[in-house]
Design a protein around this motif. Structure first.
Motif, PDB file in Angstrom:
ATOM      1  N   ILE A 386      10.857 -31.399 -60.720  1.00 19.66           N
ATOM      2  CA  ILE A 386       9.652 -30.711 -61.208  1.00 19.66           C
ATOM      3  C   ILE A 386      10.464 -29.067 -61.448  1.00 19.66           C
ATOM      4  O   ILE A 386       9.675 -28.210 -62.208  1.00 19.66           O
ATOM      5  CB  ILE A 386       8.414 -30.584 -60.969  1.00 19.66           C
ATOM      6  N   PHE A 401       5.022 -27.732 -65.013  1.00 19.88           N
ATOM      7  CA  PHE A 401       4.592 -28.486 -64.866  1.00 19.88           C
ATOM      8  C   PHE A 401       4.068 -28.850 -63.467  1.00 19.88           C
ATOM      9  O   PHE A 401       4.479 -27.841 -62.571  1.00 19.88           O
ATOM     10  CB  PHE A 401       5.089 -30.216 -64.356  1.00 19.88           C
ATOM     11  N   ASN A 403       0.940 -31.667 -60.437  1.00 19.49           N
ATOM     12  CA  ASN A 403       1.221 -32.720 -59.993  1.00 19.49           C
ATOM     13  C   ASN A 403       1.398 -33.555 -60.945  1.00 19.49           C
ATOM     14  O   ASN A 403       1.142 -33.646 -62.456  1.00 19.49           O
ATOM     15  CB  ASN A 403      -0.166 -32.874 -59.541  1.00 19.49           C
ATOM     16  N   LYS A 404       1.922 -35.131 -60.304  1.00 15.31           N
ATOM     17  CA  LYS A 404       1.898 -36.263 -61.216  1.00 15.31           C
ATOM     18  C   LYS A 404       1.181 -37.539 -60.612  1.00 15.31           C
ATOM     19  O   LYS A 404       0.975 -37.264 -59.347  1.00 15.31           O
ATOM     20  CB  LYS A 404       3.926 -36.656 -60.598  1.00 15.31           C
ATOM     21  N   TYR A 441       2.653 -36.007 -65.765  1.00  7.84           N
ATOM     22  CA  TYR A 441       1.801 -34.831 -65.566  1.00  7.84           C
ATOM     23  C   TYR A 441       1.422 -33.760 -65.843  1.00  7.84           C
ATOM     24  O   TYR A 441       1.015 -34.081 -66.912  1.00  7.84           O
ATOM     25  CB  TYR A 441       4.026 -33.815 -65.557  1.00  7.84           C
ATOM     26  N   THR A 475       4.187 -35.239 -71.293  1.00  6.45           N
ATOM     27  CA  THR A 475       3.595 -34.666 -70.366  1.00  6.45           C
ATOM     28  C   THR A 475       4.212 -36.311 -69.322  1.00  6.45           C
ATOM     29  O   THR A 475       3.708 -36.194 -68.413  1.00  6.45           O
ATOM     30  CB  THR A 475       2.479 -34.930 -69.674  1.00  6.45           C
ATOM     31  N   SER A 476       4.381 -37.693 -70.055  1.00 10.70           N
ATOM     32  CA  SER A 476       5.109 -38.484 -69.800  1.00 10.70           C
ATOM     33  C   SER A 476       5.789 -38.725 -69.746  1.00 10.70           C
ATOM     34  O   SER A 476       6.345 -38.779 -71.084  1.00 10.70           O
ATOM     35  CB  SER A 476       3.379 -39.667 -69.976  1.00 10.70           C
TER      36      SER A 476
END
Length: 648
Positions: A386, A401, A403-404, A441, A475-476
């Protein structure tokens, strides 16, 4: 009573002169009667009374004469108080293409111009607004010249913008009375445009005599091995038509001709076959006598499209090669451990596909690529570093980004208003089988535009707003282990548009007065520019020069439909086609009869002459100076009569 020259009344003090003369003439002297004339005393007194009366009458006529002359020179009149103020007549004259239609007296715009010239007061000051020009503080002679030379315009500003301009003009001139006249066919304008009208104005609707129109609405193509099929969409408004001739030209050479029939208020698609060539300057022409003639011709340009260069860096995937096919794209894929950095400047779009880490050297190369108007798509890895991603993103914006989240979420919302999805969906997407992701994320950003979102409204795909180039961020991860997105119908239009938006190839045609962006595959030196021209006009469009292309933007120009060449120092680089806006062909007009009922500030008239007659009548001045001059003459005549015939 009002006075044009009230300062003349200061000379009324001159009336004291005849009074003083009269007083000197009437000085009394004491007389002592003797006895021998006492019997004559009564006769003398009567004679003196008659003489004194004559002098008083002469004094009255002279004062009346002088007063009447002074009042005549001060030019008294009766009128409305407002007529004494400066007055300006503000005229909005619609010169859109739709005013080419014929009315009962002839072509709408020409008839309106003629009636303005014949009926407008010559002593007033004017402001003239048209769809493309504004003239303030002009005389009648200037107004006459302008309306006679007025040409049709493809521009059609909203009525709200016109009313705002008129309102601003009225507020700027607080000591001037403004009469506002709107002359238009009021095409495709609705009542809600008049809801906030505050200043009163007059409306004159130009009405066409015909209520039928057939037009070429749009054109698109489909390709086979040896030929291109041209689909011409024809729109009919009004009664059905039979055996309407339609012809296809390549420049001035007739390529094909046929006829068609069309039902009442319907559309029809007509097909033409074109042999594949390097270029085809197409003109479609319909032979039909209807309301509008300008929409019976349509221009388009066919050419071999430039292949767009796409480079994917990261894990190897097979779906990208199926989207970026050889007929439209040059697709290359590099593994993360074997990146050819020399290829990056030659691309139109880079796809960073699920890299675990974005190295510093790659980050700098991508940064330089974006600064030269490149497009980049970032797709994170389930095990991404990240920090490296955030260091990369922060080179362009404050986006990061965080937290996941290991949660299964559905991708449910497509922001269809985003330009990226223009013409992708024919109607609103419903009953859609939503793809899911297993982890994503969270992205923190203040300058992103969401394009696709999860069911909790967090971003799945966003566009980061940056000064140059384009940056799209998922985001993924979208590999099949983490997401069902690859099996979704969304994946093809999204990735296909990533490629198409990275280089804006010239389209089949453009519409006048739209903001059109065109990428030209050319490298320019420092002081070189591109021009756009046809046989009659040349202009320099707004342009941005990048490493491998020049982006042109057209808006105000061109103003006429037809073919135009993009030139570099006289050399033709590319040909483009422009057409009149489709909205100009609509037979949808405002019912002005309802305006007076809904807004008391609006007066609807049936003719230009009626409005100007009402303005003249309202501002009529009843002059009285002639009456006072006549009174002076009568006073002089009375004095002559008194002097000649009155014997005391």
């Amino acid at each position: 009573m009002q006075f044009k020259n009230p300062e003349i009344l200061y000379f009324l003090w001159l009336l004291i002169i005849p009074i003083l003369v009269h007083l000197f003439q009437l000085q009394k002297f004491v007389k002592v009667p003797f006895t021998n004339v006492a019997f004559l005393q009564k006769i003398i007194q009567d004679s003196r009374k008659s003489s004194r009366l004559k002098k008083w009458l002469i004094l009255a006529t002279r004062m009346l004469l002088l007063s009447a002359i002074l009042f005549a020179f001060s030019q008294p009149f009766f009128s409305d108080d407002k007529s004494t103020k400066n007055e300006k007549i503000i005229v909005y004259l619609d010169n859109s293409l739709s005013t080419q239609a014929k009315g009962e007296k002839g072509f709408l715009l020409q008839v309106a111009a003629k009636e303005i010239i014949e009926n407008a007061p010559q002593s007033n000051t004017y402001s003239l607004l048209t769809n493309d020009e504004f003239y303030d503080d002009i005389s009648f002679s200037e107004l006459k010249k302008l309306v006679l030379e007025l040409n049709y315009s493809s521009k059609k500003p909203s009525l709200n913008s016109i009313l705002l301009k008129i309102d601003a003009l009225s507020k700027k001139q607080t000591k001037t009375l403004n009469e506002t006249i709107l002359i238009s066919d009021f095409q495709n304008i609705y009542n809600n445009e008049f809801t906030n009208v505050t200043p009163p104005f007059s409306v004159i609707k130009l009405t066409e005599s015909q209520k039928n129109n057939i037009s070429i609405d749009s054109v698109f193509t489909s390709n086979s091995m040896d030929e291109t099929t041209l689909h011409v969409v024809v729109k009919n408004q009004g009664s059905s038509k039979q055996n309407v001739p339609i012809a296809l030209y390549n420049e001035k050479e007739l390529s094909s001709k046929q006829s068609f029939s069309i039902e009442e208020n319907s559309t029809k698609t007509i097909l033409f076959s074109i042999q594949k060539k390097e270029a085809f300057n197409g003109k479609i022409s319909i032979s039909s006598s209807d309301t509008f003639s300008f929409d019976n011709t349509f221009y388009f340009h066919l050419k071999t499209a430039k292949k767009i260069n796409v480079l994917a860096i990261g894990n190897e995937v097979d779906f990208l090669s199926k989207i970026y096919t050889e007929d439209e794209f040059n697709f290359t894929q590099n593994l993360s451990e074997n990146i050819n950095y020399n290829l990056i400047p030659k691309q139109e779009i880079l796809i960073l596909f699920e890299l675990e880490k974005i190295s510093e050297i790659l980050s700098k190369s991508v940064q330089d690529f974006i600064s030269k108007s490149g497009s980049v798509v970032v797709i994170p890895n389930p095990n991404s570093d990240i920090n490296s991603y955030n260091q990369f993103l922060q080179k362009f914006s404050s986006s990061t980004f965080s937290n996941k989240n290991i949660d299964s979420l559905k991708i449910t919302n497509i922001i269809e208003s985003h330009p990226f999805f223009k013409n992708v969906f024919s109607k609103k997407v419903e009953n859609f089988q939503y793809p899911t992701v297993n982890h994503f994320y969270e992205i923190n950003s203040k300058n992103d535009t969401k394009m696709v979102t999860f069911e909790n409204n967090s971003s799945f795909l966003s566009q980061i707003n940056i000064p140059s180039g384009a940056l799209y961020v998922f985001t993924s991860a979208i590999n099949k282990k983490n997401s069902s997105f690859q099996n979704s119908p969304l994946i093809v239009p999204i990735f296909y548009n990533f490629g198409k938006f990275s280089f804006l190839q010239s389209q089949l045609y453009y519409f006048l007065d739209d903001e059109n962006k065109i990428d030209v595959d050319i490298q320019l030196q420092k002081d070189e520019i591109l021009e756009i021209s046809n046989t009659t006009t040349t202009f320099i469009p707004i342009q941005q020069t990048f490493q491998n292309k020049v982006t042109l933007t057209t808006k105000e120009n061109p103003s006429e439909a037809g073919f135009y060449n993009i030139n570099k120092k006289g050399e033709i680089i590319e040909t483009i086609a422009f057409n009149t806006p489709k909205e100009e062909s609509l037979l949808q007009f405002l019912d002005v009869a309802q305006l007076e009922k809904t807004n008391p500030n609006i007066t609807v008239s049936d003719a230009v002459s009626t409005v100007f007659k009402n303005i003249k009548k309202k501002n009529e001045v009843q002059s009285l100076w002639k009456w006072f001059l006549a009174l002076a003459i009568v006073s002089l005549f009375l004095e002559i009569l008194i002097l000649k015939f009155y014997k005391p």
